[in-house]
Write a protein that holds these residues in place. Structure first.
Motif, mmCIF file in Angstrom:
data_model
loop_
_atom_site.group_PDB
_atom_site.id
_atom_site.type_symbol
_atom_site.label_atom_id
_atom_site.label_comp_id
_atom_site.label_asym_id
_atom_site.label_seq_id
_atom_site.Cartn_x
_atom_site.Cartn_y
_atom_site.Cartn_z
ATOM 1 N N GLN A 29 0.828 -1.219 0.000
ATOM 2 C CA GLN A 29 0.000 0.000 0.000
ATOM 3 C C GLN A 29 0.857 1.262 0.000
ATOM 4 O O GLN A 29 0.517 2.255 -0.661
ATOM 5 C CB GLN A 29 -0.944 -0.007 1.211
ATOM 6 C CG GLN A 29 -1.905 1.169 1.287
ATOM 7 C CD GLN A 29 -3.018 1.103 0.266
ATOM 8 O OE1 GLN A 29 -2.843 0.626 -0.864
ATOM 9 N NE2 GLN A 29 -4.186 1.593 0.638
ATOM 10 N N VAL A 30 1.960 1.246 0.739
ATOM 11 C CA VAL A 30 2.849 2.409 0.746
ATOM 12 C C VAL A 30 3.398 2.649 -0.661
ATOM 13 O O VAL A 30 3.402 3.777 -1.169
ATOM 14 C CB VAL A 30 3.993 2.216 1.755
ATOM 15 C CG1 VAL A 30 5.058 3.300 1.585
ATOM 16 C CG2 VAL A 30 3.449 2.240 3.181
ATOM 17 N N ALA A 31 3.835 1.583 -1.329
ATOM 18 C CA ALA A 31 4.350 1.706 -2.695
ATOM 19 C C ALA A 31 3.263 2.195 -3.640
ATOM 20 O O ALA A 31 3.500 3.074 -4.485
ATOM 21 C CB ALA A 31 4.910 0.368 -3.163
ATOM 22 N N HIS A 32 2.066 1.640 -3.489
ATOM 23 C CA HIS A 32 0.940 2.034 -4.342
ATOM 24 C C HIS A 32 0.604 3.511 -4.147
ATOM 25 O O HIS A 32 0.388 4.250 -5.112
ATOM 26 C CB HIS A 32 -0.268 1.160 -4.014
ATOM 27 C CG HIS A 32 -1.527 1.569 -4.720
ATOM 28 N ND1 HIS A 32 -1.786 1.246 -6.037
ATOM 29 C CD2 HIS A 32 -2.600 2.291 -4.290
ATOM 30 C CE1 HIS A 32 -2.960 1.747 -6.386
ATOM 31 N NE2 HIS A 32 -3.473 2.386 -5.347
ATOM 32 N N LEU A 44 5.092 11.020 1.660
ATOM 33 C CA LEU A 44 5.998 9.892 1.904
ATOM 34 C C LEU A 44 7.251 9.968 1.034
ATOM 35 O O LEU A 44 7.890 8.944 0.763
ATOM 36 C CB LEU A 44 5.257 8.574 1.640
ATOM 37 C CG LEU A 44 3.993 8.338 2.463
ATOM 38 C CD1 LEU A 44 3.356 7.007 2.091
ATOM 39 C CD2 LEU A 44 4.297 8.384 3.957
ATOM 40 N N HIS A 45 7.612 11.171 0.613
ATOM 41 C CA HIS A 45 8.806 11.335 -0.229
ATOM 42 C C HIS A 45 10.043 10.799 0.497
ATOM 43 O O HIS A 45 10.295 11.122 1.661
ATOM 44 C CB HIS A 45 9.012 12.811 -0.564
ATOM 45 C CG HIS A 45 10.248 13.057 -1.383
ATOM 46 N ND1 HIS A 45 10.338 12.698 -2.716
ATOM 47 C CD2 HIS A 45 11.453 13.611 -1.043
ATOM 48 C CE1 HIS A 45 11.533 13.024 -3.168
ATOM 49 N NE2 HIS A 45 12.222 13.582 -2.180
ATOM 50 N N GLY A 46 10.791 9.971 -0.185
ATOM 51 C CA GLY A 46 12.018 9.429 0.386
ATOM 52 C C GLY A 46 11.842 8.182 1.221
ATOM 53 O O GLY A 46 12.828 7.580 1.660
ATOM 54 N N VAL A 47 10.593 7.760 1.449
ATOM 55 C CA VAL A 47 10.336 6.552 2.228
ATOM 56 C C VAL A 47 10.507 5.326 1.336
ATOM 57 O O VAL A 47 9.932 5.270 0.235
ATOM 58 C CB VAL A 47 8.912 6.574 2.834
ATOM 59 C CG1 VAL A 47 8.581 5.231 3.503
ATOM 60 C CG2 VAL A 47 8.778 7.725 3.829
ATOM 61 N N GLU A 48 11.251 4.346 1.793
ATOM 62 C CA GLU A 48 11.410 3.098 1.071
ATOM 63 C C GLU A 48 10.283 2.162 1.478
ATOM 64 O O GLU A 48 10.204 1.749 2.645
ATOM 65 C CB GLU A 48 12.769 2.461 1.393
ATOM 66 C CG GLU A 48 12.953 1.048 0.865
ATOM 67 C CD GLU A 48 12.655 0.913 -0.618
ATOM 68 O OE1 GLU A 48 11.841 0.035 -0.979
ATOM 69 O OE2 GLU A 48 13.211 1.711 -1.400
ATOM 70 N N PRO A 49 9.358 1.821 0.573
ATOM 71 C CA PRO A 49 8.193 1.005 0.952
ATOM 72 C C PRO A 49 8.562 -0.293 1.671
ATOM 73 O O PRO A 49 7.889 -0.670 2.636
ATOM 74 C CB PRO A 49 7.514 0.728 -0.392
ATOM 75 C CG PRO A 49 7.896 1.877 -1.249
ATOM 76 C CD PRO A 49 9.297 2.228 -0.843
ATOM 77 N N MET A 50 9.619 -0.968 1.225
ATOM 78 C CA MET A 50 9.980 -2.248 1.842
ATOM 79 C C MET A 50 10.381 -2.103 3.304
ATOM 80 O O MET A 50 10.354 -3.065 4.064
ATOM 81 C CB MET A 50 11.124 -2.895 1.058
ATOM 82 C CG MET A 50 10.725 -3.417 -0.317
ATOM 83 S SD MET A 50 9.474 -4.729 -0.212
ATOM 84 C CE MET A 50 10.414 -6.011 0.617
ATOM 85 N N SER A 51 10.733 -0.877 3.706
ATOM 86 C CA SER A 51 11.130 -0.658 5.103
ATOM 87 C C SER A 51 9.928 -0.509 6.030
ATOM 88 O O SER A 51 10.054 -0.613 7.253
ATOM 89 C CB SER A 51 12.012 0.586 5.215
ATOM 90 O OG SER A 51 11.262 1.772 4.974
#
Length: 417
Positions: A29-32, A44-51
């Motif tokens: 969901q974060v990636a989406h 969420l700029h700069g956030v790595e979804p997998m983290s």
């Protein structure tokens, strides 16, 4: 309970399985959201979804509150009335648009039971073939459609009663004999009382799912005495159904496909289970991906599991509003400022600002739960109070665990007489 007593198998997953699956879905969901929602691409700029694969990682993301959503919509209204939050575009994938007070605009997607109301109605006893008298408003806001889509997911037929026109509604109930009601508890009470006055037969109504306002135990008992089993839902136009009541009558069960956090008001910091704080919700809705959305409502996590066999966590229900901004000596004081003061001192567990006195004679006292407390700490906190709020106030050090567990960060105890 038999499996037929549940809406689906998700409700009885083990706690570990549910949490693992929620975290996998959270990463997606974060990636989406970053790729399909312009607002969250910014937030969420700069956030790595997998983290973002744990509740601790989720808690490090910013909370987006309704006021921010409204401001983004207002500033972008000419180009995007959704303020960049919707992942949908107008057309066949967005059958409706709704408006909530503000106005705030919400898109509707095409997923079956888009607002996840079906399991709430099933828990309230709604079953396939029931006729549902839906008395939520069909005008601009999504309330009626939230419950209607849930009723269809269960297999019910819906009479779109809407609000008002009490006499016509009573006639429809007498003629059609619906088994269930959806709407506000106050309007249901009006229907029951008016039916009694008019000798109108509404005895077919045996169950109800109510929302939109508080339904205290005394009112629920009154409905029971009048032959109607009433169950509460907690839903918002932005998030859909977040939690709902079961026949156990022990709090509200957190819905599937949402992640609920309870945070200290004015912050994004989660509090321990049982402590009252602000409800922050992350939905796994691809159409409208709200991540760490602050509802502004207070609640707390209940211990243990629902006696019905459903394994999701439960909240106590609606316990008031988290926005405790007040004005002291002409200056606004915010819950976030109290949190800022507390964060400066590792010894501080909890803080509560109490405003007392009479009008034009405001007195401010910060009550602080602290370990290793002494006069030096009190003096340092008093300096921080002046620095953050630009106001002078007393500081009272109290033993850990002595402040009320009611979610209040600012208590206005002034006399207005």
């Amino acid at each position: 309970m038999a499996q037929t007593d549940f809406f689906d198998a998700l409700e009885t997953r083990s706690t570990e399985q549910r949490e693992a699956e929620l975290m996998v879905d959270l990463v997606a969901q974060v990636a989406h959201a970053q790729h399909h929602s312009a607002a969250f691409a910014d937030i969420l700029h700069g956030v790595e979804p997998m983290s973002v694969n744990s509740r601790a990682a989720l808690a490090r993301l910013p909370v987006t509150r309704k006021s921010e959503l409204f401001e983004r919509q207002k500033t972008q209204r000419a180009t995007d009335p959704f303020g960049g939050f919707s992942a949908l575009v107008r057309g066949k994938h967005m059958p409706r648009v709704f408006a909530s007070p503000g106005p705030i605009y919400e898109p509707e997607g095409t997923v079956r039971d888009y607002w996840r109301a079906g399991r709430a109605l099933f828990a309230a006893g709604f079953r396939m073939g029931d006729l549902v008298h839906n008395a939520f408003s069909y005008h601009m806001t999504p309330g009626a459609f939230i419950l209607e889509s849930g009723a269809h997911a269960v297999g019910c037929t819906v009479f779109p009663a809407g609000t008002g026109q009490t006499e016509q509604q009573l006639q429809a109930i007498a003629d059609l004999k619906p088994a269930a009601y959806t709407g506000t508890p106050s309007f249901l009470r009006i229907l029951v009382e008016k039916a009694r006055e008019a000798s109108s037969d509404i005895s077919s109504l045996k169950k109800a799912s109510v929302g939109g306002e508080a339904c205290p135990p005394s009112l629920r008992d009154w409905f029971t005495e009048n032959g109607i089993a009433v169950f509460q839902t907690y839903a918002t136009a932005d998030l859909g159904v977040v939690a709902y009541e079961t026949e156990a009558r022990e709090g509200l069960l957190i819905n599937e496909h949402v992640i609920v956090e309870i945070v200290r008001p004015g912050t994004g910091d989660p509090v321990p289970d049982g402590e009252v704080g602000e409800l922050v919700v992350t939905t796994l809705n691809a159409a409208y991906p709200l991540i760490r959305f602050g509802t502004g409502d207070l609640s707390a996590i209940l211990p243990g599991h629902c006696p019905t066999g459903r394994t999701a966590k439960r909240i106590k229900g609606w316990m008031g509003r988290a926005d405790q901004t007040t004005k002291v000596r002409g200056m606004f004081v915010h819950a976030s400022q109290v949190a800022d003061i507390a964060r400066r001192f590792p010894q501080v567990n909890k803080a509560r600002l109490v405003i007392s006195g009479e009008m034009a004679n405001d007195q401010m006292c910060l009550k602080v739960e602290a370990i290793e407390a002494d006069d030096t700490l009190r003096e340092l906190i008093a300096v921080a109070v002046r620095d953050v709020t630009k106001l002078r106030g007393d500081v009272q050090l109290v033993p850990p665990g002595s402040l009320p567990n009611d979610g209040k960060v600012i208590e206005d105890a002034r006399s207005y007489q």
